[in-house]
Design a protein around this motif. Structure first.
Motif, PDB file in Angstrom:
ATOM      1  N   ARG A 111     -13.634  -1.566  -4.744  1.00  0.00           N
ATOM      2  CA  ARG A 111     -12.886  -0.656  -5.594  1.00  0.00           C
ATOM      3  C   ARG A 111     -13.891   0.100  -6.457  1.00  0.00           C
ATOM      4  NH1 ARG A 111      -8.243  -2.559  -9.963  1.00  0.00           N
ATOM      5  NH2 ARG A 111      -7.719  -0.486 -10.803  1.00  0.00           N
ATOM      6  N   PHE A 161      -5.438   4.533  -6.935  1.00  0.00           N
ATOM      7  CA  PHE A 161      -4.736   4.026  -8.107  1.00  0.00           C
ATOM      8  C   PHE A 161      -4.514   5.125  -9.141  1.00  0.00           C
ATOM      9  CE2 PHE A 161      -6.907   0.169  -6.479  1.00  0.00           C
ATOM     10  CZ  PHE A 161      -5.782  -0.615  -6.258  1.00  0.00           C
ATOM     11  N   LYS A 214       2.004  -3.473  -1.404  1.00  0.00           N
ATOM     12  CA  LYS A 214       2.156  -4.337  -2.573  1.00  0.00           C
ATOM     13  C   LYS A 214       1.054  -5.386  -2.641  1.00  0.00           C
ATOM     14  CE  LYS A 214       4.479  -5.830  -6.179  1.00  0.00           C
ATOM     15  NZ  LYS A 214       4.619  -5.002  -7.411  1.00  0.00           N
ATOM     16  N   GLN A 217      -2.036  -3.978  -4.252  1.00  0.00           N
ATOM     17  CA  GLN A 217      -1.846  -3.830  -5.697  1.00  0.00           C
ATOM     18  C   GLN A 217      -1.983  -5.169  -6.413  1.00  0.00           C
ATOM     19  OE1 GLN A 217       1.574  -1.350  -6.881  1.00  0.00           O
ATOM     20  NE2 GLN A 217       1.808  -0.756  -4.753  1.00  0.00           N
ATOM     21  N   VAL A 218      -1.352  -6.203  -5.852  1.00  0.00           N
ATOM     22  CA  VAL A 218      -1.404  -7.527  -6.465  1.00  0.00           C
ATOM     23  C   VAL A 218      -2.826  -8.075  -6.450  1.00  0.00           C
ATOM     24  CG1 VAL A 218      -0.649  -9.925  -6.224  1.00  0.00           C
ATOM     25  CG2 VAL A 218       1.003  -8.061  -5.938  1.00  0.00           C
ATOM     26  N   TRP A 220      -5.729  -6.468  -6.537  1.00  0.00           N
ATOM     27  CA  TRP A 220      -6.607  -5.868  -7.538  1.00  0.00           C
ATOM     28  C   TRP A 220      -6.099  -6.067  -8.960  1.00  0.00           C
ATOM     29  CZ3 TRP A 220     -11.329  -5.444  -6.541  1.00  0.00           C
ATOM     30  CH2 TRP A 220     -11.793  -5.068  -5.285  1.00  0.00           C
ATOM     31  N   LYS A 221      -4.824  -6.347  -9.124  1.00  0.00           N
ATOM     32  CA  LYS A 221      -4.322  -6.699 -10.450  1.00  0.00           C
ATOM     33  C   LYS A 221      -4.859  -8.067 -10.846  1.00  0.00           C
ATOM     34  CE  LYS A 221      -0.087  -7.310 -13.173  1.00  0.00           C
ATOM     35  NZ  LYS A 221       1.401  -7.292 -13.137  1.00  0.00           N
ATOM     36  N   ASP A 222      -4.913  -8.973  -9.869  1.00  0.00           N
ATOM     37  CA  ASP A 222      -5.428 -10.324 -10.132  1.00  0.00           C
ATOM     38  C   ASP A 222      -6.949 -10.350 -10.253  1.00  0.00           C
ATOM     39  OD1 ASP A 222      -2.842 -11.262 -10.025  1.00  0.00           O
ATOM     40  OD2 ASP A 222      -2.981 -11.960  -7.943  1.00  0.00           O
ATOM     41  N   ASP A 224      -9.012  -7.570 -11.440  1.00  0.00           N
ATOM     42  CA  ASP A 224      -9.319  -6.306 -12.073  1.00  0.00           C
ATOM     43  C   ASP A 224     -10.752  -6.273 -12.590  1.00  0.00           C
ATOM     44  OD1 ASP A 224      -8.914  -3.762 -12.981  1.00  0.00           O
ATOM     45  OD2 ASP A 224      -7.211  -4.222 -14.258  1.00  0.00           O
TER      46      ASP A 224
END
Length: 226
Positions: A111, A161, A214, A217-218, A220-222, A224
């Motif tokens: 990322r 994003f 989804k 997204q999950v 990279w949220k976890d 970050d």
């Protein structure tokens, strides 16, 4: 006098050689975070010995590899960007200089958060199946083995994003593959919450623009930025 002149000439030559070597070995990125020690840097075909990856300066051409459970964050010095490597990722600092930043993802997922760039400068990340270029955004790319298709199938996901990402996918139909013809570039523009999925096997590849999955997204949220 001749001896003194010879010494001066040798000294000047040494300074020139050292200066040239320093220019060639100028750091292009630095490691700002690592969640573990299972992080390998291969430079000019050799594994780089480093006790602590934090603060490690990286050079153009370096290949980086992360192990299980290890996430690494790099700051690109010239591109004013932060790049995060997920676990089990192989990545190459392909070209960094003169405003041009080109990174190669061999396998895994990364990322990048890129500050706004302008003019002739560029920032791109490529795989064998696609190239994603940005002017300033938060985006990512995955290169993984497909779990739903036939053995040997590879998937490249390029997703956004924030901002806008220009993606060029290299597609090849059954007919092109049968004739061993080159893949055809297909351009996409994606915004936040969108992605381009490129999937191929046996010499062919297809690309499609879809909503951001989804699971990505999950993930990279976890995991970050630190």
């Amino acid at each position: 006098m001749k001896t003194r002149a010879s010494r001066m000439a040798i000294l000047m030559l040494m300074l020139f050689v050292c200066s040239s070597a320093w220019t060639q070995e100028k750091a292009v990125a630095v490691v700002e975070f690592s969640s573990g020690d299972d992080f390998i840097v291969i430079r000019k075909g050799r594994k780089l010995a480093a006790q602590d990856p934090i603060g490690l300066e990286l050079l153009q051409g370096d290949q980086l590899q992360t192990g299980d459970g290890v996430f690494v964050e790099l700051r690109i010095i010239s591109g004013n960007a932060i790049v995060k490597l997920a676990e089990n990722t192989t990545f190459v600092l392909e070209r960094l200089g003169d405003g041009q930043t080109s990174l190669q993802l061999v396998y895994g997922r990364i990322r990048a958060k890129v500050e706004r760039i302008s003019g002739a400068d560029s920032f791109s990340i490529r795989s064998t199946q696609a190239v994603a270029g940005v002017r300033g955004t938060d985006f990512g790319i995955d290169v993984v083995a497909s779990r739903q298709s036939s053995l040997g199938s590879t998937v490249t996901n390029a997703y956004c994003f924030e901002g806008v990402v220009e993606v060029t996918a290299f597609v090849r139909s059954d007919a092109l593959a049968a004739e061993s013809l080159e893949a055809i570039p297909k351009a996409f523009v994606i915004g936040a919450g969108e992605m381009v999925k490129v999937e191929g096997a046996a010499g062919k590849a297809e690309a499609v623009k879809v909503p951001l999955e989804k699971a990505i997204q999950v993930f990279w949220k976890d995991n970050d930025y630190v």
